[in-house]
Design an enzyme around this catalytic site. Structure first.
Site, PDB file in Angstrom:
ATOM      1  N   LEU A  33      47.741  48.410  84.274  1.00 20.43           N
ATOM      2  CA  LEU A  33      48.925  48.646  84.783  1.00 20.43           C
ATOM      3  C   LEU A  33      50.694  48.517  84.639  1.00 20.43           C
ATOM      4  CD1 LEU A  33      46.905  49.113  88.519  1.00 20.43           C
ATOM      5  CD2 LEU A  33      47.131  50.330  86.698  1.00 20.43           C
ATOM      6  N   ALA A  74      43.971  52.181  76.256  1.00 17.35           N
ATOM      7  CA  ALA A  74      45.361  51.765  75.866  1.00 17.35           C
ATOM      8  C   ALA A  74      46.037  51.510  74.845  1.00 17.35           C
ATOM      9  CB  ALA A  74      44.832  50.638  76.391  1.00 17.35           C
ATOM     10  N   ALA A  75      47.384  51.692  75.018  1.00 22.27           N
ATOM     11  CA  ALA A  75      48.387  51.105  74.060  1.00 22.27           C
ATOM     12  C   ALA A  75      49.764  50.974  74.034  1.00 22.27           C
ATOM     13  CB  ALA A  75      48.199  51.981  72.848  1.00 22.27           C
ATOM     14  N   TYR A 141      54.451  52.449  65.312  1.00 20.89           N
ATOM     15  CA  TYR A 141      53.781  52.538  65.863  1.00 20.89           C
ATOM     16  C   TYR A 141      53.326  53.291  65.592  1.00 20.89           C
ATOM     17  CZ  TYR A 141      52.173  56.423  69.629  1.00 20.89           C
ATOM     18  OH  TYR A 141      50.891  57.140  69.783  1.00 20.89           O
ATOM     19  N   PHE A 169      48.789  65.857  68.698  1.00 23.20           N
ATOM     20  CA  PHE A 169      49.964  65.607  68.788  1.00 23.20           C
ATOM     21  C   PHE A 169      50.766  66.502  69.705  1.00 23.20           C
ATOM     22  CE2 PHE A 169      50.266  67.595  64.119  1.00 23.20           C
ATOM     23  CZ  PHE A 169      48.907  67.383  64.282  1.00 23.20           C
ATOM     24  N   ASN A 170      52.229  66.710  70.023  1.00 24.46           N
ATOM     25  CA  ASN A 170      52.762  66.714  71.747  1.00 24.46           C
ATOM     26  C   ASN A 170      51.655  66.872  72.452  1.00 24.46           C
ATOM     27  OD1 ASN A 170      54.467  67.081  69.147  1.00 24.46           O
ATOM     28  ND2 ASN A 170      56.159  66.744  70.909  1.00 24.46           N
ATOM     29  N   PHE A 205      68.630  67.333  69.721  1.00 26.47           N
ATOM     30  CA  PHE A 205      69.406  66.602  69.217  1.00 26.47           C
ATOM     31  C   PHE A 205      68.701  66.959  67.510  1.00 26.47           C
ATOM     32  CE2 PHE A 205      67.002  63.139  72.053  1.00 26.47           C
ATOM     33  CZ  PHE A 205      68.137  63.052  71.946  1.00 26.47           C
ATOM     34  N   ARG A 218      58.052  71.544  67.173  1.00 23.86           N
ATOM     35  CA  ARG A 218      56.155  71.073  67.599  1.00 23.86           C
ATOM     36  C   ARG A 218      54.978  71.585  68.071  1.00 23.86           C
ATOM     37  NH1 ARG A 218      59.155  68.182  65.176  1.00 23.86           N
ATOM     38  NH2 ARG A 218      60.093  66.376  64.894  1.00 23.86           N
ATOM     39  N   ASP A 306      63.130  62.040  62.891  1.00 30.52           N
ATOM     40  CA  ASP A 306      61.822  63.300  63.563  1.00 30.52           C
ATOM     41  C   ASP A 306      62.443  64.671  62.317  1.00 30.52           C
ATOM     42  OD1 ASP A 306      61.915  63.066  66.246  1.00 30.52           O
ATOM     43  OD2 ASP A 306      64.017  64.232  66.579  1.00 30.52           O
TER      44      ASP A 306
HETATM   45  N1  UDP Z   1      63.826  66.408  71.797  1.00 27.66           N
HETATM   46  C1  UDP Z   1      65.144  67.126  72.185  1.00 27.66           C
HETATM   47  N2  UDP Z   1      66.059  65.879  73.591  1.00 27.66           N
HETATM   48  C2  UDP Z   1      65.615  64.783  74.332  1.00 27.66           C
HETATM   49  C3  UDP Z   1      63.692  65.485  73.698  1.00 27.66           C
HETATM   50  C4  UDP Z   1      63.684  65.621  72.803  1.00 27.66           C
HETATM   51  O1  UDP Z   1      65.724  68.072  71.810  1.00 27.66           O
HETATM   52  O2  UDP Z   1      65.842  64.798  75.230  1.00 27.66           O
HETATM   53  C5  UDP Z   1      63.518  66.464  70.688  1.00 27.66           C
HETATM   54  C6  UDP Z   1      63.093  66.295  69.810  1.00 27.66           C
HETATM   55  O3  UDP Z   1      64.131  65.844  68.376  1.00 27.66           O
HETATM   56  C7  UDP Z   1      61.681  66.681  68.671  1.00 27.66           C
HETATM   57  C8  UDP Z   1      61.427  67.544  70.118  1.00 27.66           C
HETATM   58  O4  UDP Z   1      62.319  67.327  71.136  1.00 27.66           O
HETATM   59  O5  UDP Z   1      62.065  67.685  67.920  1.00 27.66           O
HETATM   60  C9  UDP Z   1      60.288  67.448  70.685  1.00 27.66           C
HETATM   61  O6  UDP Z   1      60.317  64.763  71.226  1.00 27.66           O
HETATM   62  P1  UDP Z   1      59.295  64.374  71.691  1.00 27.66           P
HETATM   63  O7  UDP Z   1      60.005  63.586  71.942  1.00 27.66           O
HETATM   64  O8  UDP Z   1      59.096  64.887  72.879  1.00 27.66           O
HETATM   65  O9  UDP Z   1      57.707  64.499  70.886  1.00 27.66           O
HETATM   66  P2  UDP Z   1      57.656  63.712  69.199  1.00 27.66           P
HETATM   67  O10 UDP Z   1      57.302  65.001  68.533  1.00 27.66           O
HETATM   68  O11 UDP Z   1      59.297  63.196  68.952  1.00 27.66           O
HETATM   69  O12 UDP Z   1      56.773  63.004  69.510  1.00 27.66           O
END
Ligand code: UDP
Length: 355
Positions: A33, A74-75, A141, A169-170, A205, A218, A306
């Site tokens: 927790l 858990a991680a 990670y 993935f995402n 970003f 993604r 990224d």
């Molecule tokens: N991203 C963004 N703004 C944010 C969070 C993420 O532009 O506030 C972009 C990030 O650079 C990546 C994509 O969204 O290209 C997915 O990011 P996220 O952190 O959700 O997952 P990741 O692929 O990094 O595991």
């Protein structure tokens, strides 16, 4: 099945617990927790608060609850934090993980499904990414997840462990009961929805990537599809031979007594992704359609580390697990996350189990 779910109070773990309970399995959750939420654990499951590194506790639970299989979610899972504090990641993700394996062997439990990640691939040079692509993580990670996958392979060969690593993935979306609440939140979809609520600003970003609209692509997968994948993988660890005509079509490569059907040895890894990708701007547009208004955002520099495009090949999951993503549109994923946020404006704060 009697299943121990480590990290079952977290985002992915809690939705998987719901799925297991719904399918009639006996579920025990072990969660510290620290990042999880007690209120996220479905009422049909037993929640034990404790550490994976508490060997007497873990071994006692495995024996007393007569556990058949472990779902190990858990991680620690924040990339930036892992770069700043790799010791924490090695201690919890690797040492905590192998401690769990040792407790399992002592208690005679030999089936495990592991929450792994596409971060084990690093910045791959081809997409969609197959499971046999080189594993070359670019942060602690991903490295700790790769290290634990390695332990699973070798424990399989030496001690007869049967395990499946699911490389997510995402992950996105919510069940009716459970959604995503991380502190701090770094993921795109929760940040976009928080911006829609006026709770924070949103920055894209980088718009200079080699993609059609210049933003990163993604592979988003619904957390409930992920939960289906976990159940199928748990079942695979208990299966000796292909059970149906369909599964018999899986190449029979197994040779040893503890080999998984269709795998070489007692270990296999499967990507869980939709097989297609969406850009950051596509996500924002889909979220605008869900919430019914424009979501203000600005453009910032690239976030370090990224890769431009990450998309899964999900053929192995389809073949081995009979798994297919069923909730694959951005509208379904973002819509479910939005509904959960509306129903839980304060997240889990103040909620108790059964609430
Ligand atoms: N991203 C963004 N703004 C944010 C969070 C993420 O532009 O506030 C972009 C990030 O650079 C990546 C994509 O969204 O290209 C997915 O990011 P996220 O952190 O959700 O997952 P990741 O692929 O990094 O595991």
């Amino acid at each position: 099945m009697r299943v121990l779910v480590t990290g079952g109070a977290g985002y992915v773990g809690s939705v998987s617990v719901e799925r297991l309970v719904q399918a009639g399995h006996h579920v025990v959750v072990l969660d510290s927790l620290v990042t999880g939420h007690a209120a996220a654990v479905a009422d049909g499951a037993r929640l034990v608060r404790g550490s994976l590194r508490d060997r007497p506790l873990v071994e006692g639970l495995l024996r007393d609850e007569r556990i058949d299989a472990v779902l190990h979610c858990a991680a620690r899972s924040l990339v930036g934090q892992s770069v700043a504090d790799p010791a924490l990641y090695y201690a919890e993700n690797v040492v905590g993980g192998t401690g769990l394996l040792d407790a399992m062997l002592a208690a005679g439990v030999r089936r495990l499904v592991f929450s792994s990640t596409a971060a084990v691939y690093g910045a791959p040079d081809r997409v969609p990414i197959p499971e046999d692509a080189p594993l070359d993580p670019i942060n602690p990670y991903g490295e700790t997840k790769r290290a634990f996958e390695g332990a699973l392979r070798w424990y399989g060969a030496a001690y007869g462990l049967r395990s499946v690593a699911l490389r997510y993935f995402n992950v996105a979306g919510a069940s009716v009961r459970n959604g995503e609440q991380h502190e701090p939140e770094t993921h795109l979809i929760p940040n976009v929805l928080a911006a829609a609520l006026g709770r924070r600003g949103l920055t894209v970003f980088g718009t200079d990537y080699p993609t059609p609209d210049g933003t990163c692509i993604r592979d988003y997968i619904h957390v409930e599809d992920l939960a289906d994948g976990h159940l199928a993988a748990l079942e695979l660890t208990g299966r000796a031979e292909p059970a149906t005509a369909d599964e018999a079509a899986v190449p029979a490569r197994s040779t040893g007594p503890n080999d998984l059907p269709g795998a070489e040895g007692g270990f296999t890894a499967c990507n869980l992704g939709s097989g297609s990708g969406f850009s950051v701007l596509e996500v924002i547009r889909a979220a605008e359609a869900v919430v019914g208004r424009a979501i203000p955002h600005d453009v910032g520099p690239r976030r370090p580390g990224d890769p431009p495009v990450l998309v899964a090949s999900n053929e192995r999951a389809r073949e081995l697990l009979g798994w297919t993503p069923r909730r694959g549109t951005l509208g379904e994923m973002i819509g479910s996350a939005w509904r959960w946020l509306q129903a839980h404006p304060g997240g889990y704060a103040g909620e108790t189990r059964g609430g």
